[in-house]
Design a protein around this motif. Structure first.
Motif, PDB file in Angstrom:
ATOM      1  N   ASP A  28     -73.746  87.760 -79.955  1.00  0.00           N
ATOM      2  CA  ASP A  28     -74.451  88.075 -81.203  1.00  0.00           C
ATOM      3  C   ASP A  28     -75.361  86.915 -81.609  1.00  0.00           C
ATOM      4  N   TYR A  30     -76.610  84.595 -79.728  1.00  0.00           N
ATOM      5  CA  TYR A  30     -77.711  84.440 -78.772  1.00  0.00           C
ATOM      6  C   TYR A  30     -78.821  85.471 -79.032  1.00  0.00           C
ATOM      7  N   SER A  31     -78.408  86.672 -79.421  1.00  0.00           N
ATOM      8  CA  SER A  31     -79.426  87.722 -79.607  1.00  0.00           C
ATOM      9  C   SER A  31     -80.289  87.477 -80.856  1.00  0.00           C
ATOM     10  N   TYR A  32     -79.922  86.508 -81.664  1.00  0.00           N
ATOM     11  CA  TYR A  32     -80.783  86.120 -82.798  1.00  0.00           C
ATOM     12  C   TYR A  32     -81.459  84.765 -82.552  1.00  0.00           C
ATOM     13  N   LYS A  95     -80.585  94.318 -92.705  1.00  0.00           N
ATOM     14  CA  LYS A  95     -80.939  95.701 -92.357  1.00  0.00           C
ATOM     15  C   LYS A  95     -80.032  96.752 -93.010  1.00  0.00           C
TER      16      LYS A  95
ATOM     17  N   ARG B   8     -83.072  89.870 -64.772  1.00  0.00           N
ATOM     18  CA  ARG B   8     -83.838  88.795 -65.414  1.00  0.00           C
ATOM     19  C   ARG B   8     -85.293  89.219 -65.636  1.00  0.00           C
ATOM     20  N   ILE B  12     -86.836  89.492 -69.383  1.00  0.00           N
ATOM     21  CA  ILE B  12     -87.938  88.644 -69.841  1.00  0.00           C
ATOM     22  C   ILE B  12     -89.060  89.509 -70.405  1.00  0.00           C
ATOM     23  N   CYS B  14     -88.771  92.166 -72.057  1.00  0.00           N
ATOM     24  CA  CYS B  14     -88.470  92.753 -73.373  1.00  0.00           C
ATOM     25  C   CYS B  14     -89.049  91.829 -74.435  1.00  0.00           C
ATOM     26  N   GLN B  16     -88.670  92.136 -77.590  1.00  0.00           N
ATOM     27  CA  GLN B  16     -87.851  92.185 -78.806  1.00  0.00           C
ATOM     28  C   GLN B  16     -88.630  92.744 -79.999  1.00  0.00           C
ATOM     29  N   ASN B  40     -77.862  92.938 -83.581  1.00  0.00           N
ATOM     30  CA  ASN B  40     -78.894  93.109 -82.554  1.00  0.00           C
ATOM     31  C   ASN B  40     -78.323  93.330 -81.162  1.00  0.00           C
ATOM     32  N   SER B  41     -77.174  92.715 -80.898  1.00  0.00           N
ATOM     33  CA  SER B  41     -76.602  92.795 -79.550  1.00  0.00           C
ATOM     34  C   SER B  41     -76.152  94.209 -79.190  1.00  0.00           C
ATOM     35  N   MET B  49     -81.170  90.874 -73.818  1.00  0.00           N
ATOM     36  CA  MET B  49     -81.043  89.427 -74.045  1.00  0.00           C
ATOM     37  C   MET B  49     -79.740  88.895 -73.471  1.00  0.00           C
ATOM     38  N   ILE B  50     -78.677  89.684 -73.592  1.00  0.00           N
ATOM     39  CA  ILE B  50     -77.398  89.248 -73.020  1.00  0.00           C
ATOM     40  C   ILE B  50     -77.559  89.058 -71.503  1.00  0.00           C
ATOM     41  N   ARG B  52     -80.254  88.249 -69.988  1.00  0.00           N
ATOM     42  CA  ARG B  52     -81.018  87.021 -69.794  1.00  0.00           C
ATOM     43  C   ARG B  52     -80.103  85.794 -69.960  1.00  0.00           C
ATOM     44  N   GLY B  53     -79.245  85.864 -70.971  1.00  0.00           N
ATOM     45  CA  GLY B  53     -78.312  84.759 -71.217  1.00  0.00           C
ATOM     46  C   GLY B  53     -77.359  84.557 -70.050  1.00  0.00           C
TER      47      GLY B  53
END
Lengths: 492, 389
Positions: A28, A30-32, A95, B8, B12, B14, B16, B40-41, B49-50, B52-53
């Motif tokens: 969570d 990381y996604s911000y 949101k 990956r 990249i 995306c 967002q 967001n996740s 993004m996850i 990518r992480g």
């Protein structure tokens, strides 16, 4: 944040908003930590989703007591890294607060919460109030209407009303110390219809990028939606004649919006998917879609083709005919001696779909130096900026639009980039910094300015203004918790 | 390029921008998990993004909640429908790629382990004995294609084979085919899972095993057409199996496509009145995956007395039922919440019933109604169609 303190803070946050709406888990956070821009990622310590003014008050009182940074967040798509938590802290994701508080048809305004978005409003107007309209920007439908207004964003009625901040009747905010304030007529009466003629305290929140408090309600004006609409696009060779045409058109107030697009064509750009809007822009040589070629892009020689796109609106056929005639006269007069051609009607038709705008960053990265300033210096500034793009081997791309009949206007220098190439990301960052210098030299002020751009402006700013700004910030946010790195930040 | 490299590349790309969060032009929520859990996740952009992480090493599969975020997706493809950045729809491919990584690393949800064990033991995902597979057809006198030839094989799939409350859908389907004079057979107790659910939870080896088995079985039986009532099964046979590059000597059709064809050829006729106002739910695997939007509607419109009304989120903009990709097994409350959202939308049309063309959707809708104690009609198209012949 030290683990013991973090645990204690998390427990208190959960008490305020409920455990389901507090997260400190790594995916969570990381996604911000990133957005679409080139800015370095920055991790928050918590993501918190309050629902209601009382919960926001609770979170801010806690954060103020513990001196934890708080970053108000709606959609996170601001293109300026504005919600990256530069000093960690709490991302206050708003949101859940997406209510329409009041729709006042007779006085043509709405009062909404932070999570209410452009899609919500567009849907409501289309279905229930087709005679009313808003100054919608070219943004995704999920973007927050409030954030756009607070950040003095662009919308498609700018030649009439200016930025969307000028469209604000009033607001309600929670101060970093927890007090709730109302601004505008709602502070004195039951109506949210106007700001004037009270002392205008809206400036304590407009343009501050969330550095002075959390705005919880905003009243914005609605405008007539005219039944007759006509878009005309002229492709002009050369910056100066295109800028002159746009400025002249703005002064006549014949158009709701005049946009000047200086995107270069992107041959071979992906056409498989994406909105019809992009398709239209692409085929009309005014594309902002590119391929993964920025890294090696060398601009072919020759003059720039600039698109001047004019939207006319009218209440009757007669009025529209008159406006079209006037437009003809101005185009012929202003472009005398210049090379230009009309964008074919079928292409223009594709531009008419204002919202939503999708696929605007197919390389994954999008950034800009967006700015506002004197339209008389557009061409001069662009002539200095274009060689910078060329030097960094990036595609030239700018959007210009006159505001309030051209009394001032937008100069937005855009770069799409591929986020997977560190060299490209670095060059984009350097290019943006050089462009900022030129922009400021020509009297333009960056909007939605990232932290580095704010710092650069502060160096140049009048000491009296900077001092006043710091005093206001200190008064409202004594512990400097609100969105660090923005205006008035002491750097502590 | 390994899975992570593919992941990956797309992660990249995306931006967002948030387009994946709502249906374009409708401006209504599109992502069940994002809309339910809000962080967001839980949206496509967060899941990318996850990925990518994970690739960059700042996240690990063992981190709290990473697996949860990857598996709360129903792979409904609403995000792919909305995204303007990923030509051709690759978001769900990325999510499934990440799940394959999770499986390789031994990170499996307990509920999914149960499904995999059941597959290995019983060739179905429902923990039911293999030998009961053909019981739904007992007494129908259907041809057994393992013993003789048939023009068409009807494939019941796991849910219609074993769920006593759902078996009627399979019986109605074959009854309709027989009324149209179709030479139809079944595999009976020799039928096995399509493997699609295994693929969706990242178990590629299990999927491959079943895909190879099924293709070989149908090729050997010499059937011209495989007809299914299950939208998931249809999309797995039609869209996933060809990825294995095995020659398939048969055509794959969903029952609604076949009924539509039979009606248009005049081999099937609806004469009986079915006085009912219904709305149709597009199963994700039939609609967004396989692009089959009109045949079910044409079949419904052919039924005398039946009135079809549309929900606002329909066709490619349909809201998922919530059951897909192992979500119903691992996150039952979330699956039911998603179904309730859909039922609410169906009621708002003024319809008396919700009709669909996938047993997983129907099962989840019925479970949601049972759980909430509400009453609302839920039907498979075959059931209404049979009333009309």
């Amino acid at each position: 944040m030290e683990a013991g303190v973090k645990g204690k803070v998390q427990a208190e946050l959960e008490k305020i908003v409920g455990g389901e709406y507090v997260s400190a888990s790594r995916p969570d956070l990381y996604s911000y930590s990133r957005d679409m821009s080139e800015h370095e990622p920055a991790w928050p310590d918590f993501v918190v989703m309050p629902d209601g003014v009382a919960e926001i008050q609770g979170v801010l009182r806690l954060a103020n007591r513990e001196k934890i940074a708080v970053i108000p967040y709606t959609a996170g798509d601001n293109v300026g890294g504005l919600t990256l938590p530069l000093r960690g802290g709490i991302i206050l994701d708003l949101k859940r607060m997406n209510r329409l508080i009041e729709f006042n048809e007779p006085d043509r305004y709405i009062v909404v919460e932070p999570g209410y978005n452009f899609g919500d409003l567009r849907r409501l107007l289309d279905r229930q109030y087709p005679h009313l309209w808003y100054s919608f920007p070219g943004a995704p439908g999920v973007s927050s209407l409030m954030s756009n207004a607070l950040l003095m964003g662009f919308g498609r009625l700018t030649n009439v009303i200016g930025t969307n901040a000028e469209n604000v009747n009033g607001l309600e905010a929670v101060l970093p110390t927890g007090e709730v304030v109302k601004i505008g007529s709602a502070a004195v009466t039951s109506s949210w219809a106007n700001r004037a003629p009270l002392p205008d305290l809206a400036g304590l929140f407009l343009g501050w990028q969330g550095a002075t408090g959390v705005v919880t309600k905003i009243s914005v004006q609605l405008w007539p939606r005219h039944p007759f609409k006509h878009i005309r696009a002229v492709l002009v060779e050369g910056i100066r004649p295109a800028c002159n045409l746009a400025r002249r058109l703005a002064q006549t107030r014949v158009a709701e919006i005049i946009e000047v697009w200086t995107f270069e064509d992107a041959p071979g750009a992906d056409k498989d998917k994406g909105s019809r809007v992009n398709e239209g822009k692409q085929q009309g040589a005014i594309s902002m879609r590119g391929e993964r070629t920025n890294a090696t892009y060398d601009r072919p020689p020759g003059p720039d083709t600039i698109s001047v796109v004019v939207t006319l609106a009218a209440d009757s056929e007669e009025e529209m005919k008159a406006k079209q005639s006037l437009l003809d006269v101005i185009i012929r007069r202003e472009l005398k001696g210049a090379k230009f051609r009309e964008l074919p009607r079928e292409m223009v038709g594709l531009i008419e779909e204002d919202l939503p705008v999708t696929g605007s960053a197919p390389l994954g990265g999008l950034t800009w130096v967006g700015s506002m300033g004197p339209t008389s210096r557009w061409a001069e500034a662009l002539e200095k900026i274009y060689p910078i793009y060329d030097r960094y081997r990036l595609r030239r791309a700018a959007i210009l639009a006159p505001f309030r009949s051209g009394h001032y206007g937008m100069l937005r220098l855009v770069v799409q980039f591929y986020k997977g190439d560190p060299d490209e990301v670095e060059r984009v960052g350097k290019c943006m910094r050089e462009i900022l210098e030129v922009v400021l030299d020509h009297g333009f002020i960056p909007y939605k300015a990232p932290a580095w751009a704010v710092a650069e402006m502060m160096k140049r700013s009048d000491p009296g203004w900077a001092g006043l700004l710091a005093r206001v910030k200190k008064m409202l946010d004594p512990n400097d918790i609100m969105n660090p790195g923005r205006y008035g930040d002491t750097g502590k | 390029m390994d899975v992570l490299d593919v992941v990956r590349e797309w992660n990249i790309r995306c931006a967002q921008c948030g387009d994946c969060k709502a249906f374009k032009t409708l401006f209504l929520p599109s992502c069940p998990s994002g809309h339910r859990f809000k962080f967001n996740s839980y949206f496509a952009t967060g899941r990318l993004m996850i990925g990518r992480g994970l690739k960059e090493g700042v996240l690990a599969l063992e981190d709290d909640d990473v697996i949860d975020r990857l598996y709360t997706c129903t792979v409904c493809r609403a995000c792919d429908e909305n995204c303007g950045n990923f030509p051709g729809g690759h978001i769900v491919d990325v999510i499934e790629g990440l799940r394959q990584m999770a499986v390789s690393a031994g990170c499996l949800l307990p509920a999914h382990q149960v499904m995999v064990d059941s597959l290995k033991k019983n060739d179905n995902v429902l923990e039911r004995p293999r030998e009961e597979r053909g019981d739904w057809a007992r007494g129908l006198g259907l041809k057994d294609i393992t013993a003789g030839r048939a023009e068409v094989v009807y494939r019941a799939g796991c849910l219609l084979s074993f769920d006593p409350e759902m078996q009627g859908v399979a019986r109605d389907a074959v009854a309709l085919l027989r009324r149209a004079g179709v030479d139809v057979g079944i595999e009976g107790r020799d039928e096995v899972c399509c493997g699609g659910r295994a693929y969706e939870i990242g178990q590629v080896a299990e999927f491959t095993k079943y895909a190879e088995h099924n293709v070989e079985a149908y090729n050997n039986a010499g059937v011209g057409r495989v007809v299914l009532s299950c939208a998931d099964g249809l999309s797995h046979l039609k869209l996933l199996y060809p990825r294995l590059d095995i020659k398939m000597n048969f055509e794959v059709l969903h029952l609604v496509e076949y009924l539509d064809l039979l009606l248009k050829e005049g081999r099937l006729r609806f004469t009986g009145e079915v006085p009912l106002k219904v709305t149709y739910h597009d199963p994700c695997h039939l609609g967004r995956y396989a692009g089959i939007f009109e045949p079910p509607r044409d079949v419904l419109r052919s039924i005398p007395g039946l009135e079809l009304v549309e929900m606002e989120r329909s066709r490619q903009f349909s809201w998922c039922c919530g059951a897909g990709a192992g979500v119903k097994q691992a996150y039952p409350d979330f699956a039911l919440w998603t179904a309730r959202e859909r039922i609410k939308e169906a009621r708002e049309t003024g319809a008396e019933a919700l009709v669909t063309a996938c047993p997983w959707c129907e099962r989840n809708f019925k479970d949601a109604l049972k759980e909430s104690g509400e009453s609302f009609g839920v039907y498979d198209i075959a059931e209404l169609a049979l009333r009309a012949v």
